[in-house]
Scaffold this motif. Structure first.
Motif, PDB file in Angstrom:
ATOM      1  N   UNK A 269       6.838 -51.999 -10.431  1.00  0.00           N
ATOM      2  CA  UNK A 269       7.894 -52.759 -10.793  1.00  0.00           C
ATOM      3  C   UNK A 269       9.011 -51.961 -10.917  1.00  0.00           C
ATOM      4  N   UNK A 270       8.890 -50.746 -11.350  1.00  0.00           N
ATOM      5  CA  UNK A 270       9.852 -49.819 -11.733  1.00  0.00           C
ATOM      6  C   UNK A 270      11.094 -49.674 -10.532  1.00  0.00           C
ATOM      7  N   UNK A 271      11.116 -49.503  -9.136  1.00  0.00           N
ATOM      8  CA  UNK A 271      12.024 -49.812  -8.402  1.00  0.00           C
ATOM      9  C   UNK A 271      12.486 -51.169  -8.165  1.00  0.00           C
ATOM     10  N   UNK A 272      11.713 -51.939  -8.731  1.00  0.00           N
ATOM     11  CA  UNK A 272      12.290 -53.505  -8.546  1.00  0.00           C
ATOM     12  C   UNK A 272      13.226 -53.701  -9.745  1.00  0.00           C
ATOM     13  N   UNK A 273      13.032 -53.188 -10.827  1.00  0.00           N
ATOM     14  CA  UNK A 273      13.703 -53.194 -12.051  1.00  0.00           C
ATOM     15  C   UNK A 273      15.158 -52.519 -11.863  1.00  0.00           C
TER      16      UNK A 273
ATOM     17  N   UNK B 150      29.945 -56.204 -14.759  1.00  0.00           N
ATOM     18  CA  UNK B 150      29.060 -55.242 -13.995  1.00  0.00           C
ATOM     19  C   UNK B 150      28.675 -54.126 -14.930  1.00  0.00           C
ATOM     20  N   UNK B 151      29.675 -53.446 -15.461  1.00  0.00           N
ATOM     21  CA  UNK B 151      29.300 -52.014 -16.215  1.00  0.00           C
ATOM     22  C   UNK B 151      28.450 -52.532 -17.371  1.00  0.00           C
ATOM     23  N   UNK B 152      28.593 -53.442 -17.901  1.00  0.00           N
ATOM     24  CA  UNK B 152      28.010 -53.817 -19.365  1.00  0.00           C
ATOM     25  C   UNK B 152      26.483 -54.162 -18.814  1.00  0.00           C
ATOM     26  N   UNK B 153      26.155 -54.902 -17.674  1.00  0.00           N
ATOM     27  CA  UNK B 153      24.901 -55.091 -17.119  1.00  0.00           C
ATOM     28  C   UNK B 153      24.256 -53.818 -16.721  1.00  0.00           C
ATOM     29  N   UNK B 154      24.859 -53.026 -16.247  1.00  0.00           N
ATOM     30  CA  UNK B 154      24.234 -51.774 -15.930  1.00  0.00           C
ATOM     31  C   UNK B 154      23.918 -50.792 -17.229  1.00  0.00           C
ATOM     32  N   UNK B 155      24.780 -51.018 -18.279  1.00  0.00           N
ATOM     33  CA  UNK B 155      24.428 -50.346 -19.316  1.00  0.00           C
ATOM     34  C   UNK B 155      23.157 -50.791 -20.188  1.00  0.00           C
ATOM     35  N   UNK B 156      23.217 -52.262 -20.195  1.00  0.00           N
ATOM     36  CA  UNK B 156      21.846 -52.843 -20.745  1.00  0.00           C
ATOM     37  C   UNK B 156      20.859 -52.392 -20.169  1.00  0.00           C
ATOM     38  N   UNK B 157      20.616 -52.356 -18.716  1.00  0.00           N
ATOM     39  CA  UNK B 157      19.532 -52.081 -17.952  1.00  0.00           C
ATOM     40  C   UNK B 157      19.051 -50.488 -18.287  1.00  0.00           C
ATOM     41  N   UNK B 158      20.368 -49.615 -18.544  1.00  0.00           N
ATOM     42  CA  UNK B 158      19.913 -48.478 -18.735  1.00  0.00           C
ATOM     43  C   UNK B 158      19.374 -48.150 -20.192  1.00  0.00           C
ATOM     44  N   UNK B 159      19.601 -48.974 -21.023  1.00  0.00           N
ATOM     45  CA  UNK B 159      19.111 -49.092 -22.359  1.00  0.00           C
ATOM     46  C   UNK B 159      17.944 -49.396 -22.401  1.00  0.00           C
TER      47      UNK B 159
ATOM     48  N   UNK C  27      14.220 -47.244 -20.290  1.00  0.00           N
ATOM     49  CA  UNK C  27      13.111 -46.234 -20.893  1.00  0.00           C
ATOM     50  C   UNK C  27      11.934 -46.819 -21.509  1.00  0.00           C
ATOM     51  N   UNK C  28      11.949 -48.030 -21.881  1.00  0.00           N
ATOM     52  CA  UNK C  28      10.971 -48.894 -22.222  1.00  0.00           C
ATOM     53  C   UNK C  28       9.819 -49.014 -21.043  1.00  0.00           C
ATOM     54  N   UNK C  29      10.247 -49.074 -19.997  1.00  0.00           N
ATOM     55  CA  UNK C  29       9.218 -49.454 -19.039  1.00  0.00           C
ATOM     56  C   UNK C  29       8.858 -47.949 -18.171  1.00  0.00           C
ATOM     57  N   UNK C  30       9.834 -47.297 -18.007  1.00  0.00           N
ATOM     58  CA  UNK C  30       9.592 -45.684 -17.630  1.00  0.00           C
ATOM     59  C   UNK C  30      10.078 -44.818 -18.747  1.00  0.00           C
ATOM     60  N   UNK C  31       8.868 -44.411 -19.181  1.00  0.00           N
ATOM     61  CA  UNK C  31       9.125 -43.229 -20.482  1.00  0.00           C
ATOM     62  C   UNK C  31       9.707 -42.018 -19.906  1.00  0.00           C
ATOM     63  N   UNK C  32       9.721 -41.863 -18.788  1.00  0.00           N
ATOM     64  CA  UNK C  32      10.152 -40.360 -18.406  1.00  0.00           C
ATOM     65  C   UNK C  32      11.563 -40.174 -18.706  1.00  0.00           C
ATOM     66  N   UNK C  33      12.283 -41.420 -18.745  1.00  0.00           N
ATOM     67  CA  UNK C  33      13.703 -41.333 -18.630  1.00  0.00           C
ATOM     68  C   UNK C  33      14.656 -40.841 -19.614  1.00  0.00           C
ATOM     69  N   UNK C  34      14.110 -40.994 -20.993  1.00  0.00           N
ATOM     70  CA  UNK C  34      14.852 -41.181 -22.181  1.00  0.00           C
ATOM     71  C   UNK C  34      14.667 -39.846 -22.795  1.00  0.00           C
TER      72      UNK C  34
END
Ligand SMILES: Nc1ncnc2c1ncn2[C@@H]1O[C@H](COP(=O)(O)OP(=O)(O)OP(=O)(O)O)[C@@H](O)[C@H]1O
Ligand SMILES: [Mg+2]
Lengths: 346, 357
Positions: free
Chosen positions: B252-256, B309-318, B321-328
């Motif tokens: 699911x990671x790349x899908x998200x 669009x920018x806000x949507x991307x910001x939310x996803x960035x936020x 990390x919950x699904x891919x802990x490597x990021x934050x």
């Protein structure tokens, strides 16, 4: 050298890779027995089928591979006649495996500790109280020289290569398996970490009583760790022998001789290492006679024509080589073979 | 984690700022500066004093037509910050903010519904294709999904309008709701809204689901071949656990990531759909504004769409990390991984047309 119970017995095991056009036999009619006290080394050049054989022990041959025939007995119970669920339960609880790719054998998005919990949850009969299982894992981590409790919260990406290899070893022992199979446990490591892994394996064997089976192409690791050696070449077992026969006796297979000569400073310090001429034949282009004959300094006409059988006791001491077996049967002495009639020259 | 959020917010603010500035200077630098054009028109109409003309222009653009460019720019920034985008030239007596306020909910509704259905359907079909990847069904499904994802949005939209709406009258093909129902929170209105959404959503789904399905199939198949999947089998884990936590989460990671990118591309997709189905969303008004040379509306819509669009991307960035802990995690390696993943996903998205549409 084989004493105690036979914990693992492999009988006439063959593994095929079913490719679209052909069917390659990567493991060909292999038999051997591992006793409880053994440290068993599986040796051979790259592509000889060592990893495939190791994976076949737990019915984990990657697609498109299939076990074509043969039996794998765990303390007398045939894995090949177990139900799928019985095989699942035997995995890790009886034979634990540390894959060649131990560096990437943890789920990257779940902590190491959670993965231990998944294992405990899948085998409730081993640790009915999961907390005890986790504490045992901490204990194992200390045995592999890592700070116990701190590792559990980590992700795989937060571990160095050497740490990962040792975490994988501790992880594999968490269900107290009777056999620990390690595929190339030292290959991807620097010398310091290699040393560490060798010491750790010695420790685990002594303190936990686990039978260690390991795959390697590094004979110096074999010399250090193994009590029994099985040598594979192009899918075949070419020699099974106690460690002393391999290193100090002259009745070793010419392939083993070549492997030894290709490693610097094992037998005669100061002598230059010689690489083995030629390559392991491709499985779809096997020579008619002995598979090693095209590269063998002792090869005779018969070697190029007839496939040698593994002669001897496949539990303890056997070799598949025409000149060697003729020699062995003629006189039981340990005279050096002279490559006089060799067709390939010396 | 906090510094991660801070970093992401700063980047988002910066992007929005660049977009607003860009849209200002772009319009200002267009040949035949629209403000000048309006000025000329008013002059030619006659009957107005130069002061009156300036005042008129100030109403539409919120700017003094003759001031220096830089002070116009700062004036514009201040106005936009207060939600004042000026007044529509084409639609008399409507402020741009008012038009956007009316249109935005429809765009959000239609886009969200389209994405949701497209995503769920695509993921389902992709999972089926991966799970039975050797069977005949997977081959048929691959063929069908490839075909549908190759059909351009306007073709499927036209066929739907022609067949389903014009010939068989199953569903309406215009507007967001029927003018005969009272607007409000009542069954008739909600029913009418859903009724009107069927065709636009279907058109979006037809072009979109194939990309998701193929992506999901690819991601799942490659995850199933990963070393840790074979390892997890050797641990004797149950199939359910392996499927959920080992294959599922990782595939699911790349899908998200792509879902995030799709959220961005979503409004771009709305452009086609809203225009074809005369659906009164932001994209519809934007296209109208372009046709009418209604620059204030155009700029307003553009800023809103990009900000969303920018806000949507910001939310996803936020939430990523919950699904891919490597990021934050602090430290460059983790960020490198995140950004690499993202650019990989972007490459995949561009390689598969119709994913974001
Ligand atoms: N998935 C596969 N498809 C086809 N052939 C394969 C596959 N995996 C392995 N083989 C073949 O099986 C043979 C044995 O491979 P295996 O990985 O067991 O060798 P190995 O002795 O472990 O070598 P190495 O030291 O490189 O790990 C090789 O000839 C290889 O080409
Ligand atoms: Mg191998």
């Amino acid at each position: 050298m084989g004493s105690g119970d036979a914990v693992l017995e492999v009988r006439n095991l063959s593994v095929d890779f079913a490719l679209p056009t052909t069917r390659l036999r990567a493991v060909d009619n292999v038999s051997f027995t591992v006793y409880a006290d053994d440290v068993y080394a599986l040796v051979g050049e790259s592509g000889c089928g060592k990893s495939t054989l190791a994976a076949a022990l737990l019915d984990l041959v990657p697609e498109p591979g299939v076990i074509a025939s043969g039996d794998v007995l765990l303390r007398g119970t045939n894995v090949r006649s177990m139900t799928a669920d019985q095989v699942r339960r035997a995995r890790m609880a009886q034979i634990a495996m540390v894959f060649q790719a131990a560096m990437s054998s943890f789920n990257p998005v779940v902590t190491i500790g959670s993965q231990v919990e998944h294992v405990l949850e899948a085998h409730p009969e081993v640790w009915p109280d999961r907390r005890e299982g986790l504490e045992y894992f901490d204990h194992l981590l200390e045995m592999v020289r890592l700070p116990g409790s701190r590792m559990r919260g980590r992700f795989e990406s937060q571990l160095s290569g050497g740490m990962k290899q040792r975490v994988a070893i501790a992880f594999a022992c968490v269900l107290k398996p009777s056999i620990l199979v390690l595929d190339e446990p030292t290959t991807a490591l620097d010398v310091v970490n290699q040393r560490l892994v060798i010491d750790v394996l010695k420790d685990l064997r002594e303190k936990l009583g686990v039978t260690v089976v390991f795959v390697t192409h590094d004979l110096s690791v074999v010399a250090e760790l193994a009590t029994m050696v099985a040598v594979m070449y192009a899918g075949r077992m070419v020699q099974i022998a106690p460690i002393d026969t391999i290193f100090y006796d002259r009745r070793r297979h010419p392939y083993v001789q070549a492997l030894l000569s290709s490693i610097p400073n094992v037998l005669q310090p100061g002598r230059a290492a010689r690489s083995i001429p030629g390559q392991v034949p491709r499985l779809d282009q096997l020579p008619p006679g002995c598979r090693f004959a095209p590269r063998c300094p002792l090869a005779e006409q018969v070697c190029l024509r007839d496939d040698p059988e593994l002669i001897g006791d496949s539990h303890h001491n056997a070799v598949a080589c025409h000149p060697l077996n003729r020699h062995n049967s003629a006189a039981d002495g340990g005279q050096e073979l002279v490559p006089g009639r060799a067709v390939n020259g010396a | 984690m906090l510094s991660y959020i801070l970093r992401r917010s700063l980047i988002s603010f910066f992007v929005i700022f660049v977009v607003i500035s860009g849209s200002f200077f772009l319009v200002r630098m267009m040949p035949g500066n629209p403000m000048q054009v309006l000025y000329q028109q008013l002059v030619q109409q006659g009957g107005l004093t130069p002061q009156e003309i300036d005042a008129e222009i100030k109403v539409y653009y919120g700017l003094q037509p003759h001031g220096p460019l830089l002070s116009q720019y700062f004036q514009y920034l201040a106005d936009v910050a207060q939600g004042n985008f000026g007044r529509s030239i084409a639609v008399s007596s409507a402020t741009v903010a008012h038009i956007i306020k009316q249109a935005l909910p429809w765009t959000v509704f239609l886009s969200a519904a389209s994405l949701l259905v497209t995503f769920v359907l695509g993921i389902l079909i992709g999972t089926i294709m991966a799970a039975f990847r050797k069977g005949a069904m997977a081959k048929v499904l691959t063929l069908v999904t490839s075909f549908f994802s190759a059909v351009p949005a306007y073709v499927s939209a036209l066929i739907l309008i022609w067949q389903v709406a014009a010939i068989h009258h199953f569903f309406p093909a215009q507007g967001a709701y029927s003018p005969s129902v009272p607007v409000g929170f009542n069954l008739a209105f909600i029913g009418s809204v859903l009724d009107h959404a069927v065709l636009p959503v279907t058109a979006a789904v037809i072009t979109g689901f194939g990309g998701w399905a193929l992506m999901m199939k690819g991601s799942t198949t490659s995850t199933m071949g990963a070393d840790y999947i074979r390892a997890s089998k050797s641990w004797g884990l149950t199939q359910r656990r392996i499927t959920q936590t080992y294959i599922g989460r990782n595939s699911m990671l790349p899908i998200v990531t792509n879902l995030a990118l799709a959220l961005g591309g979503l409004f771009g997709g709305a452009l086609f759909i809203e225009t074809f189905f005369t659906y009164p969303g932001v994209a519809y008004y934007m296209v109208q504004a372009i046709d009418n040379r209604d620059y204030p509306v155009m700029m307003g819509c553009f800023i809103v769409v990009t900000t969303a669009t920018v806000l949507a991307n910001f939310l996803v960035d936020l939430f990523y990390p919950l699904i891919d802990p490597r990021i934050a995690r602090p430290g460059g390696a983790a960020r490198g991984a995140a950004e690499r993943r993202k650019s990989e996903a972007a490459e995949q998205a561009t390689a598969q047309p119709g994913v974001a549409a």
